[in-house]
Design a protein around this motif. Structure first.
Motif, mmCIF file in Angstrom:
data_model
loop_
_atom_site.group_PDB
_atom_site.id
_atom_site.type_symbol
_atom_site.label_atom_id
_atom_site.label_comp_id
_atom_site.label_asym_id
_atom_site.label_seq_id
_atom_site.Cartn_x
_atom_site.Cartn_y
_atom_site.Cartn_z
ATOM 1 N N MET A 173 0.854 -1.154 0.000
ATOM 2 C CA MET A 173 0.000 0.000 0.000
ATOM 3 C C MET A 173 0.907 1.225 0.000
ATOM 4 S SD MET A 173 -3.066 0.775 2.666
ATOM 5 C CE MET A 173 -3.991 -0.619 2.084
ATOM 6 N N ASP A 174 0.579 2.192 -0.800
ATOM 7 C CA ASP A 174 1.406 3.385 -0.906
ATOM 8 C C ASP A 174 1.046 4.370 0.198
ATOM 9 O OD1 ASP A 174 3.271 5.132 -1.966
ATOM 10 O OD2 ASP A 174 1.820 6.049 -3.330
ATOM 11 N N GLY A 175 2.010 4.780 0.980
ATOM 12 C CA GLY A 175 1.770 5.722 2.068
ATOM 13 C C GLY A 175 1.163 5.036 3.270
ATOM 14 N N ASN A 176 0.864 5.828 4.295
ATOM 15 C CA ASN A 176 0.332 5.236 5.515
ATOM 16 C C ASN A 176 -0.910 5.944 6.041
ATOM 17 O OD1 ASN A 176 1.649 7.534 6.308
ATOM 18 N ND2 ASN A 176 2.799 6.580 7.959
ATOM 19 N N ASP A 177 -1.503 6.863 5.276
ATOM 20 C CA ASP A 177 -2.664 7.610 5.756
ATOM 21 C C ASP A 177 -3.854 6.706 6.061
ATOM 22 O OD1 ASP A 177 -1.291 10.004 5.604
ATOM 23 O OD2 ASP A 177 -2.022 10.461 3.587
ATOM 24 N N TYR A 178 -4.182 5.799 5.132
ATOM 25 C CA TYR A 178 -5.322 4.905 5.343
ATOM 26 C C TYR A 178 -5.104 4.015 6.560
ATOM 27 C CZ TYR A 178 -8.655 1.142 4.783
ATOM 28 O OH TYR A 178 -9.635 0.219 5.020
ATOM 29 N N ILE A 179 -3.940 3.424 6.657
ATOM 30 C CA ILE A 179 -3.649 2.522 7.776
ATOM 31 C C ILE A 179 -3.625 3.288 9.094
ATOM 32 C CG2 ILE A 179 -1.900 0.997 8.778
ATOM 33 C CD1 ILE A 179 -3.470 -0.261 6.482
ATOM 34 N N PRO B 282 8.447 1.112 5.923
ATOM 35 C CA PRO B 282 7.515 0.006 5.683
ATOM 36 C C PRO B 282 7.158 -0.726 6.976
ATOM 37 C CG PRO B 282 9.733 -0.720 5.168
ATOM 38 C CD PRO B 282 9.824 0.742 5.589
ATOM 39 N N SER B 283 5.959 -1.265 7.010
ATOM 40 C CA SER B 283 5.469 -2.087 8.125
ATOM 41 C C SER B 283 4.678 -3.247 7.558
ATOM 42 C CB SER B 283 4.555 -1.272 9.046
ATOM 43 O OG SER B 283 5.270 -0.293 9.733
ATOM 44 N N VAL B 284 4.548 -4.288 8.357
ATOM 45 C CA VAL B 284 3.720 -5.425 7.966
ATOM 46 C C VAL B 284 2.460 -5.390 8.817
ATOM 47 C CG1 VAL B 284 3.544 -7.937 7.897
ATOM 48 C CG2 VAL B 284 5.704 -6.819 7.310
ATOM 49 N N ILE B 285 1.327 -5.276 8.140
ATOM 50 C CA ILE B 285 0.014 -5.295 8.786
ATOM 51 C C ILE B 285 -0.883 -6.133 7.904
ATOM 52 C CG2 ILE B 285 -1.984 -3.932 9.492
ATOM 53 C CD1 ILE B 285 -0.088 -1.568 9.857
ATOM 54 N N PRO C 101 2.304 -7.745 13.873
ATOM 55 C CA PRO C 101 3.238 -8.712 14.453
ATOM 56 C C PRO C 101 3.682 -8.249 15.842
ATOM 57 C CG PRO C 101 4.289 -7.482 12.690
ATOM 58 C CD PRO C 101 2.859 -7.055 12.715
ATOM 59 N N SER C 102 3.931 -9.208 16.718
ATOM 60 C CA SER C 102 4.325 -8.865 18.084
ATOM 61 C C SER C 102 5.766 -8.380 18.168
ATOM 62 C CB SER C 102 4.131 -10.071 19.014
ATOM 63 O OG SER C 102 4.882 -11.170 18.530
ATOM 64 N N GLU C 103 6.556 -8.685 17.151
ATOM 65 C CA GLU C 103 7.951 -8.235 17.103
ATOM 66 C C GLU C 103 8.289 -7.883 15.658
ATOM 67 O OE1 GLU C 103 10.234 -12.482 16.832
ATOM 68 O OE2 GLU C 103 9.526 -11.835 18.799
ATOM 69 N N PRO C 104 9.321 -7.085 15.444
ATOM 70 C CA PRO C 104 9.691 -6.720 14.066
ATOM 71 C C PRO C 104 9.983 -7.962 13.219
ATOM 72 C CG PRO C 104 10.914 -5.396 15.639
ATOM 73 C CD PRO C 104 10.193 -6.450 16.431
ATOM 74 N N LEU D 197 7.936 -13.867 8.759
ATOM 75 C CA LEU D 197 6.774 -13.436 7.990
ATOM 76 C C LEU D 197 5.795 -14.594 7.793
ATOM 77 C CD1 LEU D 197 5.264 -11.295 6.374
ATOM 78 C CD2 LEU D 197 6.646 -11.938 4.382
ATOM 79 N N VAL D 198 6.309 -15.748 7.422
ATOM 80 C CA VAL D 198 5.452 -16.928 7.230
ATOM 81 C C VAL D 198 4.788 -17.320 8.546
ATOM 82 C CG1 VAL D 198 5.480 -19.397 6.672
ATOM 83 C CG2 VAL D 198 6.707 -17.771 5.217
ATOM 84 N N GLN D 199 5.533 -17.253 9.637
ATOM 85 C CA GLN D 199 4.981 -17.586 10.951
ATOM 86 C C GLN D 199 3.864 -16.606 11.332
ATOM 87 O OE1 GLN D 199 7.775 -17.327 14.241
ATOM 88 N NE2 GLN D 199 6.816 -19.098 15.209
ATOM 89 N N PHE D 200 4.056 -15.321 11.051
ATOM 90 C CA PHE D 200 3.038 -14.313 11.350
ATOM 91 C C PHE D 200 1.779 -14.569 10.522
ATOM 92 C CE2 PHE D 200 1.413 -9.930 10.262
ATOM 93 C CZ PHE D 200 0.674 -9.782 11.423
#
Length: 83
Positions: free
Chosen positions: A1-7, A18-21, A33-36, A43-46
């Motif tokens: 997703m471009d930018g972070n306004d919506y999130i 960047p973040s993973v949500i 995720p509970s940790e970076p 990533l697969v575990q999350f």
């Protein structure tokens, strides 16, 4: 997703890019995720924890959550608007 306004609006907070949500668009729940995440295995575990239901879900589209989101959006608009 471009930018972070919506999130940012969805989680009612600030997200660094960047973040993973993971977002469930059908009910507006999101998973953080509970940790970076620093490896493909993490990533697969999350993603697996979201799919099997063991990850903590946040947000949602319930009445109280909607009221909180409207209040957050109004406050954010007032804080950003030039005077």
């Amino acid at each position: 997703m471009d930018g972070n306004d919506y999130i940012n609006s969805l989680i009612m907070g600030e997200v660094t890019v960047p973040s993973v949500i993971i977002l469930n668009t059908s009910n507006e729940q999101y998973f953080l995720p509970s940790e970076p995440i620093e490896s493909m295995e993490q990533l697969v575990q999350f993603i697996s924890s979201v799919l099997n239901g063991s990850a903590q879900a946040y947000g949602g589209d319930g009445f109280i959550q909607r009221v909180k989101r409207v209040a957050f959006d109004a406050r954010s608009t007032i804080m950003v608007s030039p005077v």
